[in-house]
Design an enzyme around this catalytic site. Structure first.
Site, short mmCIF file in Angstrom:
data_model
loop_
_atom_site.label_atom_id
_atom_site.label_comp_id
_atom_site.label_asym_id
_atom_site.label_seq_id
_atom_site.Cartn_x
_atom_site.Cartn_y
_atom_site.Cartn_z
N HIS A 187 -93.73 15.86 -43.91
CA HIS A 187 -93.28 17.13 -44.50
C HIS A 187 -92.51 17.95 -43.47
O HIS A 187 -91.49 18.56 -43.79
CB HIS A 187 -94.48 17.94 -44.98
CG HIS A 187 -95.14 17.36 -46.20
ND1 HIS A 187 -94.45 16.68 -47.16
CD2 HIS A 187 -96.44 17.40 -46.61
CE1 HIS A 187 -95.29 16.31 -48.13
NE2 HIS A 187 -96.49 16.73 -47.81
N GLU A 426 -69.59 -7.79 -51.86
CA GLU A 426 -69.56 -7.90 -50.40
C GLU A 426 -69.29 -9.32 -49.92
O GLU A 426 -69.39 -9.62 -48.73
CB GLU A 426 -70.87 -7.37 -49.80
CG GLU A 426 -72.12 -7.90 -50.45
CD GLU A 426 -73.36 -7.12 -50.08
OE1 GLU A 426 -73.36 -6.45 -49.03
OE2 GLU A 426 -74.34 -7.18 -50.84
N ASP A 450 -70.15 -6.16 -44.91
CA ASP A 450 -70.27 -7.61 -45.06
C ASP A 450 -68.99 -8.24 -45.59
O ASP A 450 -68.65 -9.37 -45.24
CB ASP A 450 -71.44 -7.96 -45.99
CG ASP A 450 -72.77 -7.99 -45.25
OD1 ASP A 450 -72.78 -8.36 -44.07
OD2 ASP A 450 -73.79 -7.62 -45.86
N CYS A 497 -69.30 1.77 -50.45
CA CYS A 497 -70.46 2.33 -49.76
C CYS A 497 -70.63 1.83 -48.32
O CYS A 497 -71.60 2.15 -47.66
CB CYS A 497 -71.75 2.04 -50.54
SG CYS A 497 -72.17 0.30 -50.66
#
Length: 536
Positions: A187, A426, A450, A497
């Site tokens: 937390h 990829e 990749d 991404c």
């Protein structure tokens, strides 16, 4: 001079200042018999009521400051409504224990049990119980002020900090947080990120550090005690640049990702676990474009169970509200697995059992993850992403396993939702048949890291291959453009991404190709937005 200590960073930033070491006062609550049990039970009930009122106030204040992370304090309220926890305390009081002793005994018992379980959810629950119990002890002691206060801005060092202690700090006087204990999913770590305080955990600092000068480098996970003048000047110069850039970028939160000519694109965040969501929210991510679930599997001595995974995915989805959370199924190879996988060593793991192949090798583990994902999808806008796909048959097999998991949940009366399905592009094979793949799924996500190594036959883990890993290679750009076009022709949105998504020298190219979204590390989102808004 320049005594350097290495830890684990939970929030970037640079801080320079004097150290304040916070030492928790030692508890001295002993068992003693009480004469009036009813009066003692009333003392406890009054303390519980007062604690509930305090948590309501804390929640409201924290929600205004950092938003969804305030939910921590609502969870603590639920602890005060937990029948087992409360019964444990009242039973001890009914046996003539003082309210204080009953709370301490119960707190320690639950804390030891939950913190020993290798599950992020239970470890957080242990901290909640500790924090809320200490709150009631403080109330019973007369609402004694337990806030940590300073006369000047300091670098705060502590063994550990509870959520309440962290939130009650005077943020204007805390330059950085450094603790001996804690984890990136604690937390306190989450709150530090939400409050943009540089923070490093796991530093075993000397006890005589109080009052000494220090530099905390949240980018490199270090604290330097007694830095020399040259290092201080270097740190100040770097801090000035970072502060100037951050102040400018913060103004871009809430703005649209629009070019000057009106072209738009989504900017999402890549995260490694649910604790990174706060950073994505702080940096105004349009969603989560890549949740790397392998971090739930690494650093353990067993496979994470369904409940552990469900809680992690659900937490991320709920905190992102209606925004999409793309969760990639397990993507590790034989070279990165833990011992409990019992994997056979491979000569070339990059071309071996990894990604979706690993999931097919362990169907029970894959089924557990799919069940957790389907259940979590009921609570938010989750999408499932399959890694290392190179054929249509793999997609069909994975989708069949989703249907099987869904049938199991129906039989067991679990609420769930079938989410959108996507595929990582990829491998050159996937890019070349991306038109056929797009007909089978809802979206495509190009994993450029990749894709580069497989297309250019250059191992990205081999330093000698660095000159050959050319992200600007015409072959790579041609495969990306092909994938985007094929996706759009077949009704699929397409995103990027990998590391290339944050490559500012390629942003214009990707916009011209028509990519729908770019997913980057949270701290890169606003810088990318700035670049897009200045494009023609």
């Amino acid at each position: 001079m320049n005594d350097i200590f290495k830890g684990t960073s939970v929030n970037g930033g640079i801080a320079i200042g004097k150290i304040f070491v916070f030492n928790t006062a030692k508890e001295n609550i002993k068992s003693k018999k009480v004469e009036d049990i009813d009066a003692e039970l009333k003392r406890f009930e009054d303390a519980k009521t007062r604690a509930m009122e305090q948590l309501d106030t804390v929640y409201e204040n924290v929600a205004k400051e950092i938003g969804s992370e305030a939910e921590i304090f609502n969870n603590q309220k639920m602890t005060l409504l937990d029948e087992e926890y409360i019964s444990s305390i009242t039973d001890l009081i009914s046996s003539r224990s003082s309210a204080e002793y009953a709370i301490v005994k119960t707190r320690n018992n639950y804390f030891n049990i939950f913190s020993a379980i290798d599950d992020a959810y239970f470890k957080k629950k242990a901290i909640d119980i500790e924090d809320v119990s200490n709150r009631m002890l403080s109330i019973l002691a007369g609402d004694k002020n337990t806030n940590i206060t300073f006369d000047e801005p300091v670098i705060l060092l502590a063994d550990k900090l509870t959520p309440s202690q962290t939130m009650l700090l005077d943020k204007s006087k805390v330059l950085a947080l450094v603790t001996k204990k804690g984890s990136i999913i604690s937390h306190t770590a989450i709150l530090a990120r939400s409050l943009s305080i540089p923070a490093v955990l796991g530093i075993n600092f000397p006890e005589d550090s109080n009052g000494k000068m220090a530099i905390v480098d949240g980018f490199n996970s270090t604290m330097t005690i007694n830095p020399d003048e040259m290092l201080i000047k270097k740190a100040k110069d770097f801090k000035s640049k970072v502060d100037e850039q951050n102040a400018h970028l913060i103004e871009l939160r809430g703005k649209k990702n629009l070019t000057l000519s009106g072209k738009s694109i989504e900017i999402y965040a890549n995260i490694k676990d649910s604790s990174d969501v706060s950073s994505a929210i702080y940096n105004d991510a349009g969603g989560i474009g890549l949740f790397r679930t392998e971090f739930l599997f690494l650093g353990k001595d067993r496979f994470p169970g369904e409940e552990e995974q469900f809680n992690a995915y659900k937490e991320a989805a709920e905190n992102m509200h209606t925004k999409i959370v793309v969760i990639r199924t397990l993507d590790i190879g034989a070279d990165k697995t833990e011992k409990y996988f019992h994997s056979v060593k491979e000569e070339n793991p990059a071309l071996g059992i990894r990604g979706i192949r690993m999931s097919f090798k362990y169907p029970e583990i894959f089924n557990t993850q799919l069940r957790a994902l389907l259940r979590a999808s009921y609570f938010g806008n989750i999408a499932i992403l399959f890694p290392m796909i190179s054929s249509i048959s793999e997609i069909s097999r994975a989708k069949k396993m989703i249907r099987n998991a869904a049938n199991e949940l129906i039989e067991e009366n679990f609420p769930f939702r079938i989410p959108e399905i996507g595929v990582m592009i990829e491998t050159p094979a996937a890019a070349l048949i991306s038109d056929a793949i797009a007909q089978e799924v809802d979206f495509l996500s190009i994993g450029t890291n990749d894709l580069i190594q497989y297309t250019l036959a250059a191992d990205r883990q081999n330093e000698e291959m660095m000159p050959y890993l050319n992200a600007h290679s015409p072959a790579i750009l041609k495969l990306i453009k092909m994938t985007i076009d094929n996706g759009h022709l077949n009704g699929c949105r397409v995103g990027i991404c990998g590391e290339m998504a944050a490559d500012s020298s390629l942003t214009q190219t990707f916009m011209e190709m028509g990519v729908d979204e770019l997913s980057v590390e949270p701290y890169k989102i606003l810088k990318l937005r700035e670049q897009i808004r200045n494009m023609p």
